[in-house]
Scaffold this motif. Sequence first.
Motif, PDB file in Angstrom:
ATOM      1  N   ASN A  50      -5.272   6.185  18.093  1.00 56.88           N
ATOM      2  CA  ASN A  50      -6.111   5.036  17.777  1.00 56.88           C
ATOM      3  C   ASN A  50      -5.930   4.400  16.545  1.00 56.88           C
ATOM      4  OD1 ASN A  50      -6.284   7.065  15.820  1.00 56.88           O
ATOM      5  ND2 ASN A  50      -8.642   7.576  16.059  1.00 56.88           N
ATOM      6  N   ASN A  51      -4.692   4.173  16.132  1.00 57.60           N
ATOM      7  CA  ASN A  51      -4.065   3.183  15.226  1.00 57.60           C
ATOM      8  C   ASN A  51      -4.467   3.651  13.621  1.00 57.60           C
ATOM      9  OD1 ASN A  51      -2.874   1.472  16.992  1.00 57.60           O
ATOM     10  ND2 ASN A  51      -4.709   0.146  17.098  1.00 57.60           N
ATOM     11  N   GLN A  52      -4.583   4.955  13.554  1.00 56.40           N
ATOM     12  CA  GLN A  52      -4.746   5.751  12.284  1.00 56.40           C
ATOM     13  C   GLN A  52      -3.323   6.247  11.682  1.00 56.40           C
ATOM     14  OE1 GLN A  52      -7.606   6.153  10.327  1.00 56.40           O
ATOM     15  NE2 GLN A  52      -9.035   4.947  11.833  1.00 56.40           N
ATOM     16  N   ILE A  53      -3.215   5.727  10.321  1.00 55.99           N
ATOM     17  CA  ILE A  53      -1.877   6.189   9.821  1.00 55.99           C
ATOM     18  C   ILE A  53      -2.342   6.954   8.646  1.00 55.99           C
ATOM     19  CG2 ILE A  53       0.103   5.427   8.353  1.00 55.99           C
ATOM     20  CD1 ILE A  53       0.075   2.768   9.833  1.00 55.99           C
ATOM     21  N   GLN A  54      -1.722   8.171   8.566  1.00 59.64           N
ATOM     22  CA  GLN A  54      -2.371   9.322   7.387  1.00 59.64           C
ATOM     23  C   GLN A  54      -0.873   9.543   6.663  1.00 59.64           C
ATOM     24  OE1 GLN A  54      -4.466  12.651   9.001  1.00 59.64           O
ATOM     25  NE2 GLN A  54      -4.065  13.745   7.390  1.00 59.64           N
ATOM     26  N   VAL A  55      -0.773   9.427   5.456  1.00 58.99           N
ATOM     27  CA  VAL A  55       0.112   9.711   4.603  1.00 58.99           C
ATOM     28  C   VAL A  55      -0.081  10.782   3.658  1.00 58.99           C
ATOM     29  CG1 VAL A  55       1.617   8.819   2.932  1.00 58.99           C
ATOM     30  CG2 VAL A  55       0.941   7.085   4.688  1.00 58.99           C
ATOM     31  N   THR A  56       0.510  11.787   3.691  1.00 53.85           N
ATOM     32  CA  THR A  56       0.287  13.222   3.038  1.00 53.85           C
ATOM     33  C   THR A  56       1.325  13.384   1.878  1.00 53.85           C
ATOM     34  OG1 THR A  56      -0.423  14.151   5.250  1.00 53.85           O
ATOM     35  CG2 THR A  56      -0.068  15.449   3.346  1.00 53.85           C
ATOM     36  N   CYS A  57       0.806  13.430   0.724  1.00 48.17           N
ATOM     37  CA  CYS A  57       1.534  13.646  -0.543  1.00 48.17           C
ATOM     38  C   CYS A  57       1.263  14.969  -1.095  1.00 48.17           C
ATOM     39  CB  CYS A  57       1.793  12.414  -1.501  1.00 48.17           C
ATOM     40  SG  CYS A  57       2.224  10.807  -0.571  1.00 48.17           S
ATOM     41  N   GLY A  58       1.608  15.844  -0.968  1.00 51.50           N
ATOM     42  CA  GLY A  58       1.324  17.272  -1.405  1.00 51.50           C
ATOM     43  C   GLY A  58      -0.128  17.539  -0.968  1.00 51.50           C
ATOM     44  N   ASN A  59      -1.117  17.583  -2.080  1.00 47.21           N
ATOM     45  CA  ASN A  59      -2.489  17.754  -1.468  1.00 47.21           C
ATOM     46  C   ASN A  59      -3.321  16.575  -1.149  1.00 47.21           C
ATOM     47  OD1 ASN A  59      -2.013  20.553  -1.793  1.00 47.21           O
ATOM     48  ND2 ASN A  59      -2.636  20.664  -4.012  1.00 47.21           N
ATOM     49  N   THR A  95      -5.299   7.427   4.158  1.00 48.82           N
ATOM     50  CA  THR A  95      -5.368   7.046   5.586  1.00 48.82           C
ATOM     51  C   THR A  95      -5.377   5.515   5.660  1.00 48.82           C
ATOM     52  OG1 THR A  95      -6.588   8.882   5.814  1.00 48.82           O
ATOM     53  CG2 THR A  95      -6.774   7.203   7.579  1.00 48.82           C
ATOM     54  N   PHE A  96      -4.813   5.008   6.532  1.00 52.29           N
ATOM     55  CA  PHE A  96      -4.909   3.332   6.813  1.00 52.29           C
ATOM     56  C   PHE A  96      -4.879   3.092   8.294  1.00 52.29           C
ATOM     57  CE2 PHE A  96      -3.008  -0.674   6.971  1.00 52.29           C
ATOM     58  CZ  PHE A  96      -3.845  -1.242   6.164  1.00 52.29           C
ATOM     59  N   ASN A  97      -5.826   1.993   8.562  1.00 46.18           N
ATOM     60  CA  ASN A  97      -5.734   1.454   9.967  1.00 46.18           C
ATOM     61  C   ASN A  97      -4.447   0.955  10.260  1.00 46.18           C
ATOM     62  OD1 ASN A  97      -8.227   2.585  10.671  1.00 46.18           O
ATOM     63  ND2 ASN A  97      -9.343   0.838   9.631  1.00 46.18           N
ATOM     64  N   ALA A  98      -3.524   1.259  11.341  1.00 49.80           N
ATOM     65  CA  ALA A  98      -2.462   0.597  11.411  1.00 49.80           C
ATOM     66  C   ALA A  98      -2.657  -0.533  12.405  1.00 49.80           C
ATOM     67  CB  ALA A  98      -1.659   1.463  12.285  1.00 49.80           C
ATOM     68  N   ILE A  99      -1.920  -1.628  12.359  1.00 48.46           N
ATOM     69  CA  ILE A  99      -1.886  -2.691  13.132  1.00 48.46           C
ATOM     70  C   ILE A  99      -0.733  -3.095  14.233  1.00 48.46           C
ATOM     71  CG2 ILE A  99      -3.019  -4.176  11.357  1.00 48.46           C
ATOM     72  CD1 ILE A  99      -0.320  -5.301  10.591  1.00 48.46           C
ATOM     73  N   ASP A 100      -0.736  -3.769  15.033  1.00 49.39           N
ATOM     74  CA  ASP A 100       0.070  -3.777  16.267  1.00 49.39           C
ATOM     75  C   ASP A 100       1.032  -4.634  15.754  1.00 49.39           C
ATOM     76  OD1 ASP A 100      -1.285  -5.961  16.698  1.00 49.39           O
ATOM     77  OD2 ASP A 100      -1.881  -5.364  18.595  1.00 49.39           O
ATOM     78  N   GLN A 101       2.095  -5.056  16.775  1.00 44.14           N
ATOM     79  CA  GLN A 101       3.199  -6.026  16.265  1.00 44.14           C
ATOM     80  C   GLN A 101       2.733  -7.347  16.395  1.00 44.14           C
ATOM     81  OE1 GLN A 101       6.219  -5.053  15.519  1.00 44.14           O
ATOM     82  NE2 GLN A 101       6.218  -2.951  15.817  1.00 44.14           N
ATOM     83  N   GLN A 102       1.741  -7.706  17.425  1.00 39.03           N
ATOM     84  CA  GLN A 102       1.490  -9.276  17.576  1.00 39.03           C
ATOM     85  C   GLN A 102       0.438  -9.590  16.270  1.00 39.03           C
ATOM     86  OE1 GLN A 102      -0.841  -9.436  21.104  1.00 39.03           O
ATOM     87  NE2 GLN A 102       1.060  -8.923  22.457  1.00 39.03           N
ATOM     88  N   TRP A 153       0.921  -1.175  -0.067  1.00 42.34           N
ATOM     89  CA  TRP A 153      -0.012   0.147   0.061  1.00 42.34           C
ATOM     90  C   TRP A 153       0.736   1.329   0.245  1.00 42.34           C
ATOM     91  CZ3 TRP A 153      -0.361   3.594   4.115  1.00 42.34           C
ATOM     92  CH2 TRP A 153      -1.823   4.648   3.871  1.00 42.34           C
ATOM     93  N   PHE A 154       1.932   1.283   0.807  1.00 45.02           N
ATOM     94  CA  PHE A 154       2.782   2.497   0.869  1.00 45.02           C
ATOM     95  C   PHE A 154       3.594   2.552  -0.266  1.00 45.02           C
ATOM     96  CE2 PHE A 154       6.736   4.685   2.609  1.00 45.02           C
ATOM     97  CZ  PHE A 154       5.964   5.573   3.017  1.00 45.02           C
ATOM     98  N   SER A 155       3.872   1.510  -0.977  1.00 44.58           N
ATOM     99  CA  SER A 155       4.866   1.559  -2.071  1.00 44.58           C
ATOM    100  C   SER A 155       4.006   2.179  -3.330  1.00 44.58           C
ATOM    101  CB  SER A 155       5.309   0.122  -2.509  1.00 44.58           C
ATOM    102  OG  SER A 155       6.424  -0.337  -1.589  1.00 44.58           O
ATOM    103  N   ASP A 156       2.541   1.683  -3.537  1.00 48.22           N
ATOM    104  CA  ASP A 156       1.758   2.346  -4.601  1.00 48.22           C
ATOM    105  C   ASP A 156       1.600   3.638  -4.404  1.00 48.22           C
ATOM    106  OD1 ASP A 156       1.904   0.032  -5.548  1.00 48.22           O
ATOM    107  OD2 ASP A 156      -0.286  -0.773  -4.741  1.00 48.22           O
TER     108      ASP A 156
END
Length: 576
Positions: free
Chosen positions: A98-107, A111-118, A78-81
């Motif tokens: 709250n395990n939310q990942i937000q990737v900002t590319c310009g404008n 958003t993606f729901n993060a997961i834990d190590q387990q 997902w991150f590579s795309d």
Amino acid sequence: MKITVQFRADSSELLKAIQGLQSKAGAHNRLNQLSHVDFRTLENNRVEISARNILADMKILADAEIVSSGSSKIPILWFSDIIRQSDSESIGIESTANNQIQVTCGNQVHTFNAIDQQSSAFILPTNWLNKRNWKRTSPAFTISFIVHAIFVIYIALTITTKLPTESISIEMVNVPLPTIRKIKKPIVNRVQRRVTLKPSLRKTPQPQVQITAPTQVAETAKLSTAPIHRNFSRNPELPNRIPDPMSTTAKLPANPREYVLKRSSGSPTKVKSGSGIETGRFRAQSQGRKDSKGISSIIETTGATDSADLSSSKFQDLIRVPDNQLGAIIVGQGKDVQGHIRLIRLKHSLSDWWQDPTAIPSFMTWLGDHTLLKADMKFEGGALPLTDRKILDAPIIFMTGHDKDITVGRNMVKGGPLTDGFSSEERAALREYLVERGGMLYFDDCGFNGLFARQVEFELSQILPEYPLKHIQYNHEIYKVYYELSVPPNGGDVYWGSENKPRASKFRFHKGITIGRRLAVVYNRKDYMCAMETAEISSRTMLRMRRSADVHRFMTNLLFYTMKYGGNVDRSQYKN
């Protein structure tokens, strides 16, 4: 909303880092495919990008602008795309509590729901079932499934067809256990009975037999008076023999002095035996004397004080070089010879000239035990320098030594410091000895690297420039003059640098210098002096391994060749 980690980095650098992780993990191997990538902020505006799979754990560092420190896990595909589709030069990554990942590319904001190590351990297997993998593996899986199904059906049909159609009846029978019959042993009465022998079996005293010696009866043989009849011929036939003619004419010499007996020139002087008139070899016994012993006087002495035994040992003592002088004498014919030679070492300043001190005495002993040739060194202590004119009378000169570094390193220098070559006086003397006196120079190299040998070779080239040093071929007379030798024997050189483990010799040939038709110099690199020693030295090869009988035979050939062809030798009583 609480932010756990927030940073911004260059998009191309992040893409390069992710591609590097995939390359390390083996992107072409499905087992090594990565599912997630971890981001962890470090000091000095650095971000650690790591990934982990079944087989490996990889880490790459990248520069970033860190707003809030922390760590986060993001799906790698997902991150590579997102990075590939973005036109922005920088990318911001923000992770909330709250395990939310937000990737900002310009404008654009992703958003993606993060997961834990387990839970990350369970994502890797599920990645295999995505549509892309299924499309790649579905044909192979289908073919494999069909092949296995056909194989299972074939096995099942084969087993079914080979089962027996007829049934076999089985009946269970109870077999009674066998009975064991016990037999009682009879009771034996152990009382010993007394046995009385019959009168015929009892011992009876044996009668004594008297033995008398036979009488000696004298017998007398009497002559028989009965005649003995024999037939014989009165006229026996005799063989036809013609008597040999006998001449009584005596041829008297014109000069009566021819009757005078002269001493033979080939016999030793003052040798007498028997009694009678003196000749050159023995005394002929007179036939008219009362004490005449006839022909036995030729081989038996009469006890005269001036008589001498003509046995080989006593006769050999007469063949001797006079004391206090060098030289040699040889008597006989061919190889059937007796002789005596006096040996000398060359005392030089190039190396340790005295090396292997027991070699020549050992050779002299061997020579006396195996041949009728005798040798000694009873002159000036057995060594002379070239500057002493007396050395020019020697039939043969022995020269030996080690390399200069070995001689100096082992403190084996005697008689002053070493020099780099012969003096002009020494060179002139050696040339006179070899060319004019007909002498023999035997050089024996004691080792190890050939430095001393090359020095001697150079000196010979300066002393005898018109006579080159060449290989002595195997058919040369020196190998057959007394003992038959097919090749030069091995010497101590086979143990150089190897102690008690011999190696192949590097020197197949002896070298020599021929003057006219005579071999005047024998140049040997095979260390024969070491092979003739009798002293056990701890720093060398064991004596029993390096002593060689063939070396003694070659040295015998060398001496006999010198006595046969060399100068300073009395050959007046020798015939070739």
